[in-house]
Design a protein around this motif. Structure first.
Motif, short mmCIF file in Angstrom:
data_model
loop_
_atom_site.label_atom_id
_atom_site.label_comp_id
_atom_site.label_asym_id
_atom_site.label_seq_id
_atom_site.Cartn_x
_atom_site.Cartn_y
_atom_site.Cartn_z
N THR A 454 0.84 -1.20 0.00
CA THR A 454 0.00 0.00 0.00
C THR A 454 0.87 1.25 0.00
N GLN A 455 1.90 1.24 0.83
CA GLN A 455 2.81 2.40 0.88
C GLN A 455 3.49 2.63 -0.47
N GLN A 456 3.89 1.50 -1.08
CA GLN A 456 4.53 1.64 -2.39
C GLN A 456 3.57 2.23 -3.44
N ASN A 457 2.31 1.77 -3.42
CA ASN A 457 1.33 2.26 -4.39
C ASN A 457 1.02 3.73 -4.17
N GLU A 458 0.90 4.14 -2.87
CA GLU A 458 0.64 5.55 -2.59
C GLU A 458 1.78 6.43 -3.07
N ALA A 459 2.99 5.94 -2.86
CA ALA A 459 4.16 6.72 -3.32
C ALA A 459 4.15 6.84 -4.85
N LEU A 460 3.79 5.71 -5.49
CA LEU A 460 3.73 5.76 -6.95
C LEU A 460 2.62 6.68 -7.45
N SER A 461 1.45 6.65 -6.76
CA SER A 461 0.34 7.51 -7.16
C SER A 461 0.71 8.97 -7.05
N ALA A 462 1.38 9.32 -5.95
CA ALA A 462 1.82 10.71 -5.78
C ALA A 462 2.81 11.09 -6.87
N LEU A 463 3.68 10.14 -7.20
CA LEU A 463 4.67 10.43 -8.24
C LEU A 463 4.01 10.57 -9.61
N TYR A 464 2.96 9.73 -9.87
CA TYR A 464 2.21 9.85 -11.12
C TYR A 464 1.54 11.21 -11.21
N LYS A 465 0.94 11.63 -10.10
CA LYS A 465 0.26 12.91 -10.08
C LYS A 465 1.25 14.05 -10.36
N ASN A 466 2.41 13.94 -9.72
CA ASN A 466 3.45 14.97 -9.92
C ASN A 466 3.91 14.99 -11.38
N THR A 467 4.00 13.79 -11.98
CA THR A 467 4.41 13.70 -13.39
C THR A 467 3.39 14.37 -14.29
N ILE A 468 2.10 14.10 -14.04
CA ILE A 468 1.04 14.70 -14.84
C ILE A 468 1.09 16.23 -14.74
N GLU A 469 1.34 16.73 -13.51
CA GLU A 469 1.42 18.19 -13.33
C GLU A 469 2.59 18.79 -14.13
N ASN A 470 3.74 18.09 -14.11
CA ASN A 470 4.89 18.60 -14.87
C ASN A 470 4.63 18.56 -16.39
N VAL A 471 3.96 17.50 -16.85
CA VAL A 471 3.63 17.42 -18.27
C VAL A 471 2.65 18.52 -18.65
N ASP A 472 1.71 18.83 -17.74
CA ASP A 472 0.76 19.92 -17.99
C ASP A 472 1.47 21.25 -18.13
N LEU A 473 2.53 21.45 -17.34
CA LEU A 473 3.28 22.71 -17.46
C LEU A 473 3.94 22.84 -18.82
N LEU A 474 4.41 21.71 -19.34
CA LEU A 474 5.12 21.76 -20.62
C LEU A 474 4.16 21.75 -21.82
N TYR A 475 2.98 21.16 -21.66
CA TYR A 475 2.05 21.00 -22.78
C TYR A 475 0.70 21.67 -22.54
N ASN A 476 0.72 22.77 -21.81
CA ASN A 476 -0.47 23.65 -21.71
C ASN A 476 -1.70 22.89 -21.18
N ASN A 477 -1.51 22.28 -19.97
CA ASN A 477 -2.63 21.58 -19.30
C ASN A 477 -3.28 20.53 -20.20
N ILE A 478 -2.42 19.67 -20.76
CA ILE A 478 -2.94 18.69 -21.71
C ILE A 478 -3.86 17.67 -21.06
N SER A 479 -3.64 17.35 -19.79
CA SER A 479 -4.51 16.36 -19.12
C SER A 479 -5.94 16.88 -19.02
N LYS A 480 -6.09 18.16 -18.68
CA LYS A 480 -7.42 18.75 -18.57
C LYS A 480 -8.08 18.88 -19.94
#
Length: 546
Positions: A454-480
């Motif tokens: 569970t701890q590993q998955n939570e860490a990965l989820s947070a890291l995924y979220k952080n990755t999506i935010e960084n990609v949004d910065l580079l690609y003009n909020n592409i996830s939204k």
């Protein structure tokens, strides 16, 4: 007073602007010139895009006149008005003998269309002078060919032969086989008209030999027709029939002429049934209708059917009378046409004089306005300098903003690279931890194992979220934007899109999502369908350009 001067100055500028060629118009002229020889229909379409040629600069206007008349000539469109081409004859001179020669040559074609034989002769005389001075073989061949046709219409056979021979040599030098064959055929016609059948035969045989290398069936067929007619005149009917048959096999154009020729040969050889067969297939043109009825009359006479022979004799006499009447009416029409031409010519001269007077007045007006223009120029120049200073300040500010934006993007890119490396490290850690849990006795307790996972998955989820935010910065909020444009997308679908944009390959993404590569490929296929991406479009490129 000041307002009046301004109005005069604006009028002068308007007059000057009317003689200016845009870059697009110059490009159209260049393209039309390059296509003129191989695709004259396309050249004509390009020239039609220049809607108001009178606004062109003088040189471009003269060039347009030449190209326009050339295009009409090559597309078999008759030109009777000489207004446009006279722009070129007035503009080009000894400084450009090639264009000057073409201008006068095209003017001669206009005069010929109007039935003005004197005007045609004068224009060709001028064209010949420029053609000789230019030493341009193509121009010389065109001019001499036109002169040979002019002398042919005047029944001056010696002059016709001389200029046709000169045109043939010029075409031969520039390796223009097609036109060389046409010249040989014309020299053969000239020899036939001069009752020199042997010389005509020699020219036709040479034309046949050259025509075989042109890949133009109609040209070869024309040579065969002339050879058939020549052998017919010489009384060699087997060869006449041989070449007549070859002409029908080579090309199906003008078949009625070929059938009439074959019928006349069969009548001479006594094959009356064959002659009847080919005459029955004919629907002759106006120029051969007389010969057509004469053949029917001869055929019926040889068969002893004098009743039908008399019928065709009456038709022959009627056609002969009709042609004579038509010739007489055309003669009167030609006189009327010549009178109208002289009338229009005098009107054009008066219009030319009026235009010259207007041009002189405009020049005087421009001279009077030159001082005012200079003062306005000085005033505008000062204002222009002030504007330049302001523009430089604005440019420096914009460059500073661009530089800051570039620095910001550089920082984001570096952060994104660090994040990507971290994701790869976490992926490796996840694999090692999974192996360790299976092998180590400490994690044999199910509860402890679940807490660790569970701890590993939570860490990965947070890291995924952080990755999506960084990609949004580079690609003009592409996830939204993806979620808004494609509501059917799941969070895992958007995560896959962001990981692709982050540069992960398929194997790495499958490992990060803890699924088999086969399962990832299936999810990727489903994702392409949700995004409506065609098979030939790359998924990552689509996302980067979204």
């Amino acid at each position: 007073m000041y307002r009046f001067l301004c109005l005069l100055f604006m009028y002068a500028l308007l007059v000057m602007s009317c003689s200016h060629s845009t870059h697009e118009q110059k490009l159209l002229l260049t393209q039309a010139d390059s296509l003129m020889q191989i695709k004259p229909d396309s050249a004509l379409k390009l020239l039609k895009k220049i809607t108001n040629y009178k606004q062109l600069a003088n040189g471009d206007k003269a060039l347009f006149a030449i190209l326009w008349n050339k295009a009409l000539l090559k597309n078999d469109i008759e030109v009777s008005s000489d207004t446009l081409i006279r722009y070129a004859t007035n503009y080009f001179g000894n400084n450009d003998p090639v264009n000057a020669g073409y201008a006068w040559y095209l003017l001669s074609r206009c005069e010929k269309s109007k039935g003005n034989a004197q005007g045609e002769a004068d224009a060709l005389f001028k064209a010949q002078e420029y053609a000789i001075n230019s030493k341009n073989l193509k121009l010389q061949a065109c001019v001499w060919d036109a002169k040979s046709l002019m002398y042919k219409s005047q029944h001056k056979l010696d002059s016709m032969y001389r200029y046709t021979n000169m045109a043939y040599r010029a075409f031969q030098k520039q390796k223009d086989t097609r036109n060389a064959v046409i010249c040989l055929l014309n020299m053969g016609v000239n020899s036939s008209m001069s009752k020199r059948v042997d010389r005509a035969l020699a020219y036709y045989l040479k034309a046949e030999e050259l025509a075989k290398h042109t890949n133009e069936p109609l040209l070869l067929s024309s040579a065969y027709i002339q050879l058939s007619y020549t052998y017919y005149q010489m009384g060699d009917y087997p060869k006449a029939l041989q070449y007549s048959r070859l002409s029908t096999k080579t090309s199906d154009c003008y078949d009625y002429n070929k059938w009439i020729n074959m019928a006349s040969i069969y009548i001479k050889t006594g094959a009356l049934d064959s002659a009847h067969y080919y005459l029955s297939k004919c629907s002759p043109s106006e120029d051969r209708i007389k010969f057509y009825y004469e053949l029917w009359e001869t055929l019926h006479e040889k068969r002893g059917d004098f009743k039908n022979a008399l019928t065709y004799e009456k038709k022959y006499a009627f056609i002969l009378d009709s042609l004579n009447k038509k010739s007489l009416s055309e003669s009167f029409a030609g006189l009327e046409k010549k009178y109208n031409y002289q009338k229009y010519q005098s009107e054009n001269q008066s219009l030319t004089i009026n235009n010259q007077r207007k041009n002189i007045l405009i020049l005087i007006l421009l001279l009077l306005l030159s001082c005012v223009a200079m003062l306005l120029f000085i005033f505008k120049n000062r204002q222009h300098r002030k504007l330049l200073i302001q523009q430089r300040l604005l440019t420096s500010k914009e460059e500073a903003l661009v530089k800051k934006e570039q620095e910001k993007n550089t920082i984001l890119t570096k952060q994104f690279d660090i994040q990507q490396n971290a994701l790869k490290a976490i992926s490796l850690l996840k694999q090692n931890a999974s192996t360790f849990i299976k092998e180590d006795d400490v994690f044999k307790n199910t509860k402890t194992k679940k807490e660790f996972v569970t701890q590993q998955n939570e860490a990965l989820s947070a890291l995924y979220k952080n990755t999506i935010e960084n990609v949004d910065l580079l690609y003009n909020n592409i996830s939204k934007r993806l979620a808004t444009s494609f509501p059917d997308l799941l969070e895992s679908d958007i995560l896959i899109c962001c990981l692709l944009l982050a540069g992960f390959d398929n194997i790495s993404i499958a490992s990060l999502l803890d699924i088999l590569p086969k399962s990832y490929n299936m999810r990727r296929t489903i994702l392409r369908k949700k995004l409506n991406i065609p098979h030939e479009v790359n998924l990552t490129e689509f996302l980067a350009n979204f």
